[in-house]
Design a protein around this motif. Structure first.
Motif, mmCIF file in Angstrom:
data_model
loop_
_atom_site.group_PDB
_atom_site.id
_atom_site.type_symbol
_atom_site.label_atom_id
_atom_site.label_comp_id
_atom_site.label_asym_id
_atom_site.label_seq_id
_atom_site.Cartn_x
_atom_site.Cartn_y
_atom_site.Cartn_z
ATOM 1 N N ILE A 72 0.843 -1.200 0.000
ATOM 2 C CA ILE A 72 0.000 0.000 0.000
ATOM 3 C C ILE A 72 0.880 1.252 0.000
ATOM 4 O O ILE A 72 0.663 2.193 -0.751
ATOM 5 C CB ILE A 72 -0.947 0.008 1.224
ATOM 6 C CG1 ILE A 72 -1.956 -1.130 1.116
ATOM 7 C CG2 ILE A 72 -1.671 1.335 1.360
ATOM 8 C CD1 ILE A 72 -2.762 -1.400 2.369
ATOM 9 N N GLU A 73 1.908 1.194 0.841
ATOM 10 C CA GLU A 73 2.835 2.321 0.953
ATOM 11 C C GLU A 73 3.511 2.604 -0.385
ATOM 12 O O GLU A 73 3.611 3.752 -0.826
ATOM 13 C CB GLU A 73 3.872 1.988 2.026
ATOM 14 C CG GLU A 73 4.537 3.175 2.674
ATOM 15 C CD GLU A 73 3.546 4.242 3.123
ATOM 16 O OE1 GLU A 73 3.839 5.422 2.861
ATOM 17 O OE2 GLU A 73 2.480 3.914 3.698
ATOM 18 N N GLU A 74 3.930 1.530 -1.040
ATOM 19 C CA GLU A 74 4.581 1.653 -2.358
ATOM 20 C C GLU A 74 3.661 2.321 -3.362
ATOM 21 O O GLU A 74 4.055 3.224 -4.101
ATOM 22 C CB GLU A 74 4.932 0.251 -2.884
ATOM 23 C CG GLU A 74 6.407 -0.066 -2.865
ATOM 24 C CD GLU A 74 6.634 -1.530 -3.189
ATOM 25 O OE1 GLU A 74 6.156 -1.975 -4.251
ATOM 26 O OE2 GLU A 74 7.243 -2.224 -2.352
ATOM 27 N N LEU A 75 2.422 1.823 -3.376
ATOM 28 C CA LEU A 75 1.441 2.363 -4.319
ATOM 29 C C LEU A 75 1.229 3.847 -4.077
ATOM 30 O O LEU A 75 1.116 4.638 -5.016
ATOM 31 C CB LEU A 75 0.106 1.627 -4.173
ATOM 32 C CG LEU A 75 -0.051 0.361 -5.012
ATOM 33 C CD1 LEU A 75 -1.404 -0.274 -4.755
ATOM 34 C CD2 LEU A 75 0.115 0.669 -6.499
ATOM 35 N N ARG A 76 1.199 4.217 -2.816
ATOM 36 C CA ARG A 76 1.000 5.623 -2.465
ATOM 37 C C ARG A 76 2.120 6.474 -3.055
ATOM 38 O O ARG A 76 1.882 7.539 -3.607
ATOM 39 C CB ARG A 76 1.002 5.794 -0.945
ATOM 40 C CG ARG A 76 -0.316 5.487 -0.323
ATOM 41 C CD ARG A 76 -0.580 6.408 0.884
ATOM 42 N NE ARG A 76 -1.850 6.013 1.470
ATOM 43 C CZ ARG A 76 -1.961 5.127 2.468
ATOM 44 N NH1 ARG A 76 -0.880 4.633 3.037
ATOM 45 N NH2 ARG A 76 -3.153 4.772 2.905
ATOM 46 N N LEU A 77 3.340 5.959 -2.937
ATOM 47 C CA LEU A 77 4.500 6.689 -3.464
ATOM 48 C C LEU A 77 4.397 6.822 -4.967
ATOM 49 O O LEU A 77 4.628 7.878 -5.544
ATOM 50 C CB LEU A 77 5.799 5.958 -3.083
ATOM 51 C CG LEU A 77 6.184 6.080 -1.608
ATOM 52 C CD1 LEU A 77 7.419 5.266 -1.304
ATOM 53 C CD2 LEU A 77 6.409 7.553 -1.235
ATOM 54 N N ASN A 109 -4.441 8.127 -10.910
ATOM 55 C CA ASN A 109 -5.345 7.814 -9.837
ATOM 56 C C ASN A 109 -5.390 6.308 -9.577
ATOM 57 O O ASN A 109 -6.017 5.549 -10.306
ATOM 58 C CB ASN A 109 -6.746 8.334 -10.163
ATOM 59 C CG ASN A 109 -7.645 8.231 -8.943
ATOM 60 O OD1 ASN A 109 -7.220 7.745 -7.889
ATOM 61 N ND2 ASN A 109 -8.862 8.678 -9.082
ATOM 62 N N ILE A 110 -4.678 5.896 -8.553
ATOM 63 C CA ILE A 110 -4.725 4.476 -8.195
ATOM 64 C C ILE A 110 -5.384 4.327 -6.829
ATOM 65 O O ILE A 110 -5.197 3.350 -6.125
ATOM 66 C CB ILE A 110 -3.309 3.850 -8.174
ATOM 67 C CG1 ILE A 110 -2.348 4.805 -7.493
ATOM 68 C CG2 ILE A 110 -2.861 3.476 -9.563
ATOM 69 C CD1 ILE A 110 -1.014 4.192 -7.213
ATOM 70 N N GLN A 111 -6.186 5.322 -6.508
ATOM 71 C CA GLN A 111 -6.863 5.332 -5.209
ATOM 72 C C GLN A 111 -7.721 4.081 -5.010
ATOM 73 O O GLN A 111 -7.777 3.525 -3.915
ATOM 74 C CB GLN A 111 -7.725 6.599 -5.100
ATOM 75 C CG GLN A 111 -8.186 6.902 -3.674
ATOM 76 C CD GLN A 111 -7.022 6.896 -2.675
ATOM 77 O OE1 GLN A 111 -5.971 7.470 -2.937
ATOM 78 N NE2 GLN A 111 -7.208 6.222 -1.563
ATOM 79 N N ASP A 112 -8.362 3.655 -6.091
ATOM 80 C CA ASP A 112 -9.229 2.475 -6.002
ATOM 81 C C ASP A 112 -8.453 1.266 -5.530
ATOM 82 O O ASP A 112 -8.892 0.524 -4.650
ATOM 83 C CB ASP A 112 -9.867 2.149 -7.364
ATOM 84 C CG ASP A 112 -10.930 3.165 -7.707
ATOM 85 O OD1 ASP A 112 -11.225 4.009 -6.828
ATOM 86 O OD2 ASP A 112 -11.436 3.127 -8.844
ATOM 87 N N ILE A 164 -5.645 1.245 -3.911
ATOM 88 C CA ILE A 164 -5.221 1.439 -2.519
ATOM 89 C C ILE A 164 -6.357 1.104 -1.568
ATOM 90 O O ILE A 164 -6.185 0.359 -0.587
ATOM 91 C CB ILE A 164 -4.733 2.889 -2.287
ATOM 92 C CG1 ILE A 164 -3.425 3.110 -3.036
ATOM 93 C CG2 ILE A 164 -4.532 3.162 -0.790
ATOM 94 C CD1 ILE A 164 -2.830 4.495 -2.875
ATOM 95 N N THR A 165 -7.551 1.605 -1.870
ATOM 96 C CA THR A 165 -8.712 1.339 -1.020
ATOM 97 C C THR A 165 -8.980 -0.163 -0.929
ATOM 98 O O THR A 165 -9.267 -0.700 0.150
ATOM 99 C CB THR A 165 -9.961 2.044 -1.583
ATOM 100 O OG1 THR A 165 -9.596 3.359 -1.971
ATOM 101 C CG2 THR A 165 -11.070 2.096 -0.554
ATOM 102 N N ARG A 166 -8.845 -0.816 -2.085
ATOM 103 C CA ARG A 166 -9.090 -2.263 -2.112
ATOM 104 C C ARG A 166 -8.088 -2.993 -1.200
ATOM 105 O O ARG A 166 -8.460 -3.845 -0.398
ATOM 106 C CB ARG A 166 -8.955 -2.776 -3.557
ATOM 107 C CG ARG A 166 -9.549 -4.169 -3.786
ATOM 108 C CD ARG A 166 -9.298 -4.648 -5.210
ATOM 109 N NE ARG A 166 -7.880 -4.862 -5.477
ATOM 110 C CZ ARG A 166 -7.209 -5.962 -5.119
ATOM 111 N NH1 ARG A 166 -7.829 -6.932 -4.480
ATOM 112 N NH2 ARG A 166 -5.921 -6.081 -5.383
ATOM 113 N N LEU A 167 -6.832 -2.603 -1.339
ATOM 114 C CA LEU A 167 -5.793 -3.256 -0.522
ATOM 115 C C LEU A 167 -5.961 -2.937 0.959
ATOM 116 O O LEU A 167 -5.742 -3.793 1.817
ATOM 117 C CB LEU A 167 -4.401 -2.808 -0.988
ATOM 118 C CG LEU A 167 -3.896 -3.467 -2.268
ATOM 119 C CD1 LEU A 167 -2.518 -2.934 -2.624
ATOM 120 C CD2 LEU A 167 -3.832 -4.985 -2.119
ATOM 121 N N GLU A 168 -6.360 -1.724 1.230
ATOM 122 C CA GLU A 168 -6.553 -1.351 2.637
ATOM 123 C C GLU A 168 -7.652 -2.173 3.279
ATOM 124 O O GLU A 168 -7.532 -2.618 4.414
ATOM 125 C CB GLU A 168 -6.893 0.155 2.752
ATOM 126 C CG GLU A 168 -5.642 1.010 2.782
ATOM 127 C CD GLU A 168 -5.954 2.499 2.793
ATOM 128 O OE1 GLU A 168 -5.043 3.268 3.116
ATOM 129 O OE2 GLU A 168 -7.097 2.877 2.465
#
Lengths: 318, 286
Positions: A19-24, A32-35, A37-41
């Motif tokens: 998740i951290e990697e994706l955020r970076l 926009n890869i928010q989706d 991230i939300t899924r992984l969270e």
């Protein structure tokens, strides 16, 4: 391996890292890869829930000793106002493994006493890993008597592997220091609430743990000997600690079933260290409720109840 | 077993054959000075070696028998027996360990409590049976100790306890830890009423028993050269990683450090405690 996670939590750690990697990546590319991230969270939360809904006693013991677990000073900061630390046993030294002092809890005067462990190596040594020497217990005793004099409830916070087994500690009467506290606490004329916030290690814990109400944080432990100690004596191998932890029933849920403690204070998902705010709120509520109930009783009734409760400990055939 | 015996196939090993030519039990070797002593003489001497003064460990009933006036002891709470609230099992079931210890010692648990007389003075005396699971304290030990204290409160008579224990009984887990608080609280009642409590620490007294009622005497008395401490010497050695000083955690060491009031020879115990108790209770010397 992420050292902020213990072994059985590693799958969660891996997810969190992803998740951290994706955020970076997201920050860099403005994609926009928010989706995702939300899924992984949500996946991480589900995974944590499933791991934490089924913890073995030995795993709970590891959470109780987690290097990031909140210690005495963090609870003081979160729950109390105007803390004034009081040092020393007036006879020999100030023991850094036990911290004590006066403070306000929701506006009312209280005496706080608790074990303090250290975070980094230097502080760990300074705090002697939360293992008090006799002067620590004698400081606690002095502060309890001060509390009695000024009619302040005593709130204790337990988090110790045990009383320190050292040469000096024996010379200065470790046994007597612990025993004296047990006797005095049983008759102290103010309400006492003890909360196990981490490790409740044997006599070293009980020496500040005789109370009107005993509470445990959900993932703390309380036992007559450490699982390792028990395993090395009964199984002749410290490696069988997980079996010993199972056999001794050291968790809050088991001890509540056995009616040896009164209240379990729920911890946030993943343990107290994952969300200090929630932990502080839960503990504040539990303390506040318990203290209110105790303060409704006359002091003689309180002492009689405390005595009867101590006498009720035990299981035997007659 | 030596390496040579281990090498031998079991079928040619002869086991259980005693090399002793004399009838068993007639002679005893002193663990202190290794002198060979006539057992009857040892017994007459209250199991103290006449050569080196070594105080041998003795059982609970023998202890009370030599301490109380003859035929005055009446047992308190003798019907209590251990239960197994946790269904504890290590390499062996706790239940089986209890049965084995009971068979071996003839006792139901590790503490025997009696109301009796010392030189005509009424009192309650408790003594540990160390050979019952290392004199470990579980719920029965705690409850018997408290019932003894209650008899003292009821009759306003002194309490004497002879400790010999390795500490809390792990198989009863937190129940046994709580006995430390329970027993100490009962002593608080005695103290408040001005009833004397004398703790006699004998070899060995460590752990949870030492860290509760054994250290709370109005007078703490030790037998000579007894091992007394909170942590066992091996644990301390492993923790501090240095060799322990000579005589560490022995009665004489504790006297020097202010933990016990006096060291009393077993043969003087009745005389000394009777004097002490009569002074504390404002009575003429018995």
């Amino acid at each position: 391996m992420n050292l902020n996670f213990i072994e059985f939590e590693q799958p969660i750690a891996e997810l969190e890292a992803k998740i951290e990697e994706l955020r970076l990546v997201g920050d860099d590319n403005e994609i926009n890869i928010q989706d995702e991230i939300t899924r992984l969270e949500s996946k991480s939360r589900t995974l944590t829930e499933s791991i934490f809904s089924n913890l073995k006693p030995w795993q709970i013991a590891q959470i109780a000793r987690h290097p990031q677990r909140p210690y005495m000073f963090e609870y003081i900061e979160q729950l109390f106002d105007d803390f004034q630390e009081l040092h020393g046993d007036r006879a020999f030294a100030d023991d850094h493994a036990i911290v004590g002092g006066v403070a306000r809890f929701q506006g009312k005067s209280v005496m706080l006493i608790g074990h303090q462990k250290g975070r980094d190596t230097k502080e760990k040594i300074y705090r002697n890993f939360g293992m008090p020497r006799p002067e620590g217990y004698r400081k606690a005793l002095r502060l309890m008597q001060t509390a009695e004099r000024f009619k302040m409830p005593v709130l204790t916070f337990i988090d110790t592997p045990g009383a320190y087994p050292g040469i000096g500690a024996e010379e200065r009467g470790q046994s007597e220091a612990i025993a004296r506290n047990l006797l005095v606490m049983a008759g102290l004329r103010v309400p006492i609430i003890s909360t196990v916030v981490g490790e409740g290690g044997s006599g070293g814990a009980l020496a500040i743990g005789v109370a009107d109400r005993v509470m445990m944080l959900e993932y703390s432990t309380y036992s007559v000997i450490s699982p390792e100690g028990c395993a090395s004596i009964l199984w002749k191998s410290a490696e069988k600690a997980s079996l010993a932890a199972e056999a001794m029933g050291i968790t809050s849920s088991r001890l509540k079933e056995l009616e040896l403690i009164d209240t379990i204070v729920p911890e946030p998902l993943g343990g107290a260290h994952r969300d200090m705010q929630t932990m502080a709120r839960n503990l504040r509520n539990a303390l506040s409720e318990t203290l209110e109930a105790l303060q409704e009783l006359s002091i003689d009734k309180l002492l009689e109840d405390r005595y009867q409760r101590l006498m009720s400990y035990g299981d035997f055939t007659s | 077993m030596s390496w040579f015996e281990k090498l031998m196939p079991s079928r040619i090993r002869t086991e259980g054959v005693s090399k002793r030519a004399v009838p068993e039990g007639l002679w005893a070797k002193c663990p202190g000075c290794s002198a060979i002593l006539y057992r009857a003489e040892m017994e007459r001497n209250l199991d103290v070696c006449p050569k080196c003064n070594h105080h041998n460990r003795i059982g609970a009933r023998r202890r009370l028998e030599i301490f109380l006036d003859p035929d005055t002891g009446v047992e308190i709470a003798e019907n209590l027996g251990p239960s197994d609230p946790l269904k504890f099992k290590d390499t062996k079931k706790y239940k089986d360990r209890i049965i084995q210890a009971q068979k071996q010692t003839g006792e139901k648990d590790a503490l025997v409590v009696m109301k009796g007389e010392l030189k005509g003075m009424d009192l309650v005396a408790a003594a540990f049976e160390f050979s019952f699971m290392g004199g470990s304290m579980g719920s029965v030990v705690g409850e018997r100790f408290v019932q003894g204290a209650n008899v003292c409160l009821e009759h306003n008579i002194p309490y004497v306890c002879f400790a010999a224990s390795g500490g809390a009984r792990m198989q009863e887990s937190l129940f046994s830890l709580m006995q430390m608080a329970k027993t100490s609280a009962a002593l608080g009642k005695l103290a408040k009423r001005g009833i004397p409590y004398i703790s006699v620490l004998t070899d060995p007294t460590t752990g949870g028993v030492s860290a509760s009622f054994a250290m709370l005497g109005d007078a703490n008395v030790a037998e000579p050269h007894a091992l007394i401490g909170f942590a066992g010497p091996r644990v301390i050695e492993q923790t501090v990683r240095e060799t322990l000083p000579d005589g560490f955690q022995r009665s004489e060491f504790l006297l020097e450090h202010g933990t016990v009031d006096m060291i009393v020879d077993r043969r003087e115990m009745r005389e000394t405690l009777a004097n002490l108790l009569s002074i504390l209770t404002h009575k003429a010397r018995p």
